[in-house]
Design a protein around this motif. Structure first.
Motif, PDB file in Angstrom:
ATOM      1  N   VAL A   1     -47.890  -4.843  -2.066  1.00  0.00           N
ATOM      2  CA  VAL A   1     -49.018  -4.469  -2.926  1.00  0.00           C
ATOM      3  C   VAL A   1     -49.330  -2.987  -2.766  1.00  0.00           C
ATOM      4  CG1 VAL A   1     -51.479  -4.808  -3.369  1.00  0.00           C
ATOM      5  CG2 VAL A   1     -50.001  -6.787  -2.945  1.00  0.00           C
ATOM      6  N   LEU A   2     -49.328  -2.498  -1.513  1.00  0.00           N
ATOM      7  CA  LEU A   2     -49.575  -1.075  -1.270  1.00  0.00           C
ATOM      8  C   LEU A   2     -48.531  -0.216  -1.971  1.00  0.00           C
ATOM      9  CD1 LEU A   2     -50.527  -0.949   2.527  1.00  0.00           C
ATOM     10  CD2 LEU A   2     -51.996  -0.357   0.590  1.00  0.00           C
ATOM     11  N   GLN A   3     -47.271  -0.645  -1.912  1.00  0.00           N
ATOM     12  CA  GLN A   3     -46.206   0.109  -2.567  1.00  0.00           C
ATOM     13  C   GLN A   3     -46.421   0.144  -4.071  1.00  0.00           C
ATOM     14  OE1 GLN A   3     -41.692  -0.008  -1.660  1.00  0.00           O
ATOM     15  NE2 GLN A   3     -41.958  -1.491  -3.294  1.00  0.00           N
ATOM     16  N   LEU A   4     -46.823  -0.987  -4.636  1.00  0.00           N
ATOM     17  CA  LEU A   4     -47.076  -1.057  -6.076  1.00  0.00           C
ATOM     18  C   LEU A   4     -48.223  -0.134  -6.469  1.00  0.00           C
ATOM     19  CD1 LEU A   4     -46.243  -2.497  -8.701  1.00  0.00           C
ATOM     20  CD2 LEU A   4     -47.975  -4.228  -8.185  1.00  0.00           C
ATOM     21  N   MET A   5     -49.270  -0.100  -5.647  1.00  0.00           N
ATOM     22  CA  MET A   5     -50.434   0.750  -5.933  1.00  0.00           C
ATOM     23  C   MET A   5     -50.083   2.227  -5.842  1.00  0.00           C
ATOM     24  SD  MET A   5     -53.333  -1.371  -3.802  1.00  0.00           S
ATOM     25  CE  MET A   5     -54.545  -0.045  -3.981  1.00  0.00           C
ATOM     26  N   ASN A   6     -49.116   2.572  -4.986  1.00  0.00           N
ATOM     27  CA  ASN A   6     -48.766   3.979  -4.783  1.00  0.00           C
ATOM     28  C   ASN A   6     -47.545   4.422  -5.583  1.00  0.00           C
ATOM     29  OD1 ASN A   6     -50.740   4.829  -2.734  1.00  0.00           O
ATOM     30  ND2 ASN A   6     -49.759   3.306  -1.439  1.00  0.00           N
ATOM     31  N   MET A   7     -47.049   3.554  -6.442  1.00  0.00           N
ATOM     32  CA  MET A   7     -45.858   3.893  -7.220  1.00  0.00           C
ATOM     33  C   MET A   7     -46.116   5.123  -8.098  1.00  0.00           C
ATOM     34  SD  MET A   7     -43.635   1.319  -9.633  1.00  0.00           S
ATOM     35  CE  MET A   7     -43.391   0.194  -8.255  1.00  0.00           C
ATOM     36  N   HIS A   8     -45.198   6.067  -8.068  1.00  0.00           N
ATOM     37  CA  HIS A   8     -45.266   7.314  -8.849  1.00  0.00           C
ATOM     38  C   HIS A   8     -46.445   8.197  -8.442  1.00  0.00           C
ATOM     39  CE1 HIS A   8     -42.171   5.547 -11.262  1.00  0.00           C
ATOM     40  NE2 HIS A   8     -42.962   4.599 -11.717  1.00  0.00           N
ATOM     41  N   ASP A   9     -46.967   7.975  -7.240  1.00  0.00           N
ATOM     42  CA  ASP A   9     -48.068   8.802  -6.752  1.00  0.00           C
ATOM     43  C   ASP A   9     -47.508   9.900  -5.858  1.00  0.00           C
ATOM     44  OD1 ASP A   9     -50.364   9.951  -5.822  1.00  0.00           O
ATOM     45  OD2 ASP A   9     -51.069   8.193  -4.710  1.00  0.00           O
ATOM     46  N   ALA A  10     -47.341  11.093  -6.434  1.00  0.00           N
ATOM     47  CA  ALA A  10     -46.759  12.203  -5.678  1.00  0.00           C
ATOM     48  C   ALA A  10     -47.710  12.751  -4.627  1.00  0.00           C
ATOM     49  CB  ALA A  10     -46.358  13.323  -6.630  1.00  0.00           C
TER      50      ALA A  10
ATOM     51  N   LEU B   1     -49.169  10.895  -2.413  1.00  0.00           N
ATOM     52  CA  LEU B   1     -49.109  10.033  -1.227  1.00  0.00           C
ATOM     53  C   LEU B   1     -48.661  10.847  -0.015  1.00  0.00           C
ATOM     54  CD1 LEU B   1     -49.212   7.074  -0.111  1.00  0.00           C
ATOM     55  CD2 LEU B   1     -46.767   6.955  -0.644  1.00  0.00           C
ATOM     56  N   ASP B   2     -49.454  10.802   1.051  1.00  0.00           N
ATOM     57  CA  ASP B   2     -49.116  11.599   2.229  1.00  0.00           C
ATOM     58  C   ASP B   2     -48.255  10.787   3.196  1.00  0.00           C
ATOM     59  OD1 ASP B   2     -50.870   9.833   3.414  1.00  0.00           O
ATOM     60  OD2 ASP B   2     -52.446  11.308   3.757  1.00  0.00           O
ATOM     61  N   GLU B   3     -47.832  11.438   4.266  1.00  0.00           N
ATOM     62  CA  GLU B   3     -46.921  10.800   5.208  1.00  0.00           C
ATOM     63  C   GLU B   3     -47.551   9.588   5.874  1.00  0.00           C
ATOM     64  OE1 GLU B   3     -44.605  11.935   9.353  1.00  0.00           O
ATOM     65  OE2 GLU B   3     -44.868  13.487   7.838  1.00  0.00           O
ATOM     66  N   ALA B   4     -48.845   9.693   6.201  1.00  0.00           N
ATOM     67  CA  ALA B   4     -49.523   8.567   6.850  1.00  0.00           C
ATOM     68  C   ALA B   4     -49.545   7.348   5.934  1.00  0.00           C
ATOM     69  CB  ALA B   4     -50.944   8.967   7.237  1.00  0.00           C
ATOM     70  N   GLY B   5     -49.814   7.583   4.647  1.00  0.00           N
ATOM     71  CA  GLY B   5     -49.830   6.481   3.689  1.00  0.00           C
ATOM     72  C   GLY B   5     -48.457   5.878   3.508  1.00  0.00           C
ATOM     73  N   TYR B   6     -47.450   6.733   3.467  1.00  0.00           N
ATOM     74  CA  TYR B   6     -46.068   6.264   3.328  1.00  0.00           C
ATOM     75  C   TYR B   6     -45.657   5.409   4.522  1.00  0.00           C
ATOM     76  CZ  TYR B   6     -40.954   6.633   3.534  1.00  0.00           C
ATOM     77  OH  TYR B   6     -39.615   6.357   3.644  1.00  0.00           O
ATOM     78  N   LEU B   7     -45.978   5.874   5.735  1.00  0.00           N
ATOM     79  CA  LEU B   7     -45.630   5.128   6.937  1.00  0.00           C
ATOM     80  C   LEU B   7     -46.369   3.797   6.993  1.00  0.00           C
ATOM     81  CD1 LEU B   7     -45.486   7.963   9.629  1.00  0.00           C
ATOM     82  CD2 LEU B   7     -43.566   6.698   8.646  1.00  0.00           C
ATOM     83  N   ARG B   8     -47.598   3.782   6.487  1.00  0.00           N
ATOM     84  CA  ARG B   8     -48.356   2.527   6.462  1.00  0.00           C
ATOM     85  C   ARG B   8     -47.655   1.492   5.582  1.00  0.00           C
ATOM     86  NH1 ARG B   8     -52.783   4.689   5.839  1.00  0.00           N
ATOM     87  NH2 ARG B   8     -52.983   4.657   3.564  1.00  0.00           N
ATOM     88  N   VAL B   9     -47.106   1.954   4.466  1.00  0.00           N
ATOM     89  CA  VAL B   9     -46.392   1.049   3.555  1.00  0.00           C
ATOM     90  C   VAL B   9     -45.134   0.504   4.220  1.00  0.00           C
ATOM     91  CG1 VAL B   9     -45.088   0.900   1.405  1.00  0.00           C
ATOM     92  CG2 VAL B   9     -47.291   2.080   1.441  1.00  0.00           C
TER      93      VAL B   9
END
Length: 208
Positions: free
Chosen positions: A85-94, A96-104
């Motif tokens: 779900v997090l990945q879907l919410m952040n799709m095409h979101d340039a 997105l920072d490293e912390a958010g990416y690692l959380r996914v």
């Protein structure tokens, strides 16, 4: 333990189910250069087979007859869904920072690696220190694996057949290039948990 093959199959069933659902959500047509299940058989079949694998995995967990093992496998299954779900919410979101990416990726990938490594320690009768070290190793390994997998997906080198659009280029530049440094750091972390557990004597761990 006698359940080692059963639980190994459980982990792989969960893994395969996540891939089937992930390809439907991402509308992927290729995985590792080959047609995805949803491309070959359609979205409904892919979703239903993924659901079947999930339900069968839980049936097999019950066969183990151990509530702790069930919890170790059930919790990551829920976390993986949250990660999707997090990945879907952040799709095409340039942005997105490293912390958010690692959380996914810790949710959608590393959590299952962690559970698998922890199960091996439990089935081998390892002490709690070794069990935790194995879990830490699994999380670091899963994180490093997913970072490199994402880099390959966005490489556009003709092997993975991934189209690169403007959003993808921004994502690659703003996040994945710094993530390579993160991958190196996690590779270093892979060694630390095992080193911390070396104080355990061989007779503290029995063959699974």
């Amino acid at each position: 333990g006698s359940q080692r093959f059963n639980l190994a199959a459980v982990v792989e069933f969960i893994h395969t189910a996540t891939l089937l659902h992930d390809d439907v959500v991402d509308e992927s047509t290729l995985r590792r250069g080959r047609p995805t299940a949803n491309e070959s058989f359609g979205n409904p079949a892919s979703v239903l087979v993924g659901d079947f694998l999930y339900s069968r995995a839980f049936q097999m967990m019950v066969d183990a007859g151990d509530m702790r093992i069930m919890q170790i496998l059930a919790d990551p299954t829920n976390v993986i869904a949250e990660g999707e779900v997090l990945q879907l919410m952040n799709m095409h979101d340039a942005s997105l920072d490293e912390a958010g990416y690692l959380r996914v990726i810790r949710s959608k990938t590393a959590k299952l690696f962690e559970a698998s490594a922890r199960l091996g320690a439990i089935l081998g009768g390892a002490p709690s220190s070794v069990e935790q070290a194995c879990a830490d190793y699994g999380q670091a390994l899963g994180t490093a694996f997913q970072v490199i997998d994402d880099v390959l997906d966005y490489a556009g080198d003709g092997v993975w057949h991934i189209w690169i659009g403007f959003d993808h280029i921004l994502f690659l530049v703003s996040l994945l290039l710094p993530a390579v440094g993160t991958w190196v750091a996690y590779c270093q972390l892979l060694i630390q948990p095992m080193n911390s557990a070396r104080s355990s004597t061989p007779d503290q761990v029995t063959p699974a």
